[in-house]
Design an enzyme around this catalytic site. Sequence first.
Site, PDB file in Angstrom:
ATOM      1  N   ASP A   1       8.457 -28.737  -6.952  1.00 21.93           N
ATOM      2  CA  ASP A   1       8.086 -27.690  -8.050  1.00 21.93           C
ATOM      3  C   ASP A   1       7.963 -26.209  -7.568  1.00 21.93           C
ATOM      4  O   ASP A   1       8.216 -25.886  -6.299  1.00 21.93           O
ATOM      5  CB  ASP A   1       6.814 -27.904  -8.517  1.00 21.93           C
ATOM      6  CG  ASP A   1       6.076 -27.474 -10.393  1.00 21.93           C
ATOM      7  OD1 ASP A   1       7.261 -25.897 -10.769  1.00 21.93           O
ATOM      8  OD2 ASP A   1       5.457 -27.685 -10.714  1.00 21.93           O
TER       9      ASP A   1
ATOM     10  N   ASP B   1       7.995 -27.043 -19.629  1.00 19.30           N
ATOM     11  CA  ASP B   1       6.445 -27.617 -18.986  1.00 19.30           C
ATOM     12  C   ASP B   1       6.428 -27.756 -20.594  1.00 19.30           C
ATOM     13  O   ASP B   1       5.065 -27.961 -22.093  1.00 19.30           O
ATOM     14  CB  ASP B   1       5.533 -26.387 -18.762  1.00 19.30           C
ATOM     15  CG  ASP B   1       5.418 -26.815 -17.004  1.00 19.30           C
ATOM     16  OD1 ASP B   1       5.698 -27.757 -16.937  1.00 19.30           O
ATOM     17  OD2 ASP B   1       4.627 -26.178 -16.885  1.00 19.30           O
TER      18      ASP B   1
ATOM     19  N   ASP C   1       0.578 -32.319  -9.071  1.00 22.24           N
ATOM     20  CA  ASP C   1      -0.474 -31.232  -8.699  1.00 22.24           C
ATOM     21  C   ASP C   1      -1.585 -31.754  -8.269  1.00 22.24           C
ATOM     22  O   ASP C   1      -2.585 -32.667  -9.100  1.00 22.24           O
ATOM     23  CB  ASP C   1       0.088 -30.050  -9.107  1.00 22.24           C
ATOM     24  CG  ASP C   1      -0.729 -29.035  -8.728  1.00 22.24           C
ATOM     25  OD1 ASP C   1      -1.047 -28.923  -7.496  1.00 22.24           O
ATOM     26  OD2 ASP C   1      -0.313 -27.090  -9.644  1.00 22.24           O
TER      27      ASP C   1
HETATM   28  C1  GLA Z   1       4.555 -26.728 -13.393  1.00 19.18           C
HETATM   29  C2  GLA Z   1       5.274 -28.280 -13.724  1.00 19.18           C
HETATM   30  C3  GLA Z   1       4.605 -28.844 -14.530  1.00 19.18           C
HETATM   31  C4  GLA Z   1       3.271 -30.126 -13.521  1.00 19.18           C
HETATM   32  C5  GLA Z   1       2.985 -28.159 -13.009  1.00 19.18           C
HETATM   33  C6  GLA Z   1       1.745 -28.211 -12.079  1.00 19.18           C
HETATM   34  O1  GLA Z   1       3.697 -26.438 -14.290  1.00 19.18           O
HETATM   35  O2  GLA Z   1       5.923 -27.510 -14.655  1.00 19.18           O
HETATM   36  O3  GLA Z   1       5.021 -29.704 -14.970  1.00 19.18           O
HETATM   37  O4  GLA Z   1       3.605 -29.554 -11.808  1.00 19.18           O
HETATM   38  O5  GLA Z   1       3.224 -27.316 -12.463  1.00 19.18           O
HETATM   39  O6  GLA Z   1       0.617 -27.160 -11.058  1.00 19.18           O
END
Ligand code: GLA
Length: 731
Positions: free
Chosen positions: A482, A552, A371
């Site tokens: 995502d 995450d 991101d």
């Molecule tokens: C989500 C994903 C992370 C990352 C963030 C970026 O939380 O799970 O791995 O890519 O978005 O904003």
Amino acid sequence: MAIVFNENKRTFSLHTAKTTYQLKIGNLNYVKHLYYGTTIEDEDLIYLIRRYDRGFSGNPYDSLKERTFSLDAQPQEFTTQQQGDFRINSIEVQNGDGSFSFNGRYVSHKMYSGPFTLNGLPTAYATEDDTVDTLELVIEDAITKVQVTLLYSVFEEKDIIMRAARVHNGGTETIRLKRIMSINMDYMNGKNLDIVSLPGRYGQERQVERQPLTHHVYKVRSGRGISSHQQNPFIALVDRSANELYGSCYGFALMYSGSFIAEVELDQYDQCRLVMGVNDRLFSYAVAPGEDFDTPAVLMTYTHKGLSRMSNNYHHFIRHNLNRSKFVREVRRPVLINTWEAAFFDFDDKKIVEIAKAAKNMGVEMIVMDDGWFGKRDDDNSSLGDWHVNEKKIKCGLPALVQQINDLGLKFGIWFEPEMVSEDSDLYRAHPDWAMEIPGRRAVRSRNQLALDVSRREVQDYLIESINKILDSANIYYVKWDINRAITDLWSNVLPSDRQGEVSHRYVLGLYRIMDGIIKTHPDIMFEGCAGGGGRFDTAMLTYFVQYWSSDNTKPLDNLKLHYGSSFIYPVSTMGAHVSAASPMVPIETKAAIAMCGTFGYELDATKLDKDQIESCRKMSELYHKYYDLNFYGDYYRLANPFEQVNLVAWECLARDKSEALVTVITVNLTVNGPQEYIKCRGLDPKKKYRIEGDGNNLVASGMALMHAGIPIPREIPEFTAFLYHLKAVE
Ligand code: GLA
């Protein structure tokens, strides 16, 4: 033919290699469910159904004065509505005249080879080695002419039956579906069944819960517009005595990525009914005369050989019959490093190249720019929807950046969040009506972003075009797709007010169309799914994504639980797992051993590692390749349950020909002067001798001994040590 129709008895027996599923056109042409279990001959099992006068359970009118025939006490393939069956139902339809009635009875059937497909929804496909036969059986309400086609595809060698239902409005008035399930599964006696589900939350997805059925309706559901972190669209019904190796286990996985529901009822007579499908909350779908409505598919499996066999049936099926990419077998997946936990939004092209240079020495083969590379995005408050490069950060432009990475000998990957829009974006300013927002109200924000109404064609087309443009502009090898919020404010500006109950499902159909337009048109790109971690990790997604970011939460010890839970249905080859800087007290080797119970990669700033750490990573990347086939294609066994008070957590990946296995053991709690611990292997050839390489000091022992006596685990060692025991059959 895996399906046998006995014309005299009017039974259909659906045979996989080790199971039989039987249904029958019974009295008054109601379709009865007779059996699902270990293979039996094509005998008529109608003798199992005993009939009694059941007080307060009504009798269909044309059963005349027969008081022993009640649908409330009959196992069925699909339910009726208002015909005296008061249990949970698989259909709730409001007819043109306003009545809620559906009296579905058999009218016809057809059989063919190959699996069924559904309109706009993903299904499993057959490989060259599969024998697949399909039964389509139609039930109809004689008054309204509403038909439901029950679809069954039997994947013989895989012990999987894929089911779905298709509603056809054969009448003259529009009907409204208030609830339409993909399957109805009746058990004549469910008193000794437990229900296993995978609840969780953000950062703690797919934990495991198992509870005995009592006389309640159990609901496993998501109403979040995504299949969710909180529940996974998978449940199992298992015998109370079933364990990893023994006992009856029935698995059900819904191939759907939106709001879903699975309900299980143990009724007054200890009969058990399970239904599973699109969530009926905020759902109402109009079907005009002549139109169809398809439900998503359910993948069912049965075994009497315990939870391990159930899981391996799914693992094998997901790898062969859902995952469609060349990255399943033909092309090995590279070791990747992702920039998210390394830099979050704080990077530019130089930083990406620096990380890549450092990571190369760790055995990394691909860098993924997460991101923050598009629009004017420096934090999570802006730019979603503006899928063009942020030239303040990527000053050299995307093609040149990718070229620099390729020149280092690395591949390049990139992140998208297609379904979302920031209010601070050019897209929202140009098309505020494309966001999911109810007129006159302000939409619920989540991570300060709104969802796009991807049920709309022009929104789909915009996303397909703008994302494909980026993908075609440079040598992109990988995409992380995502979604970072749940869906609220269901509203579509292109649907009339009395059809807003369709938005949630249409969103999912729209999403699949976008994925078709991007993923299927780029067969050489490796796609990984993500939803704020693993919030939309489901079997439908795995027809598009070869792997899915698990969570995450990259803390290695939490991942022990996450992998354990996920493994109930998802194979190692689909579980995204990375070594990160979280939990500094855990050695890199242990973090890597845990990440190898997934697709393996790194999520840290490689420029901040010292020489020794880089060297440890390099060795572990090498091991990832060494054990790739075992981890990615082997049978998987859970050897110790991290949800219990254990000192060791362990799992095994066994080659399907039993010639080799990798047993991983992690010490999580070693008491001073405690007992000697052993880990018992599973699935080995009892007669073969195995040499244990890796941490096994070349010990040689028989499969029998390793399974029944086990491997002794060293004691006086630090906590969080990983042992990799590589078993190889000795000729
Ligand atoms: C989500 C994903 C992370 C990352 C963030 C970026 O939380 O799970 O791995 O890519 O978005 O904003």
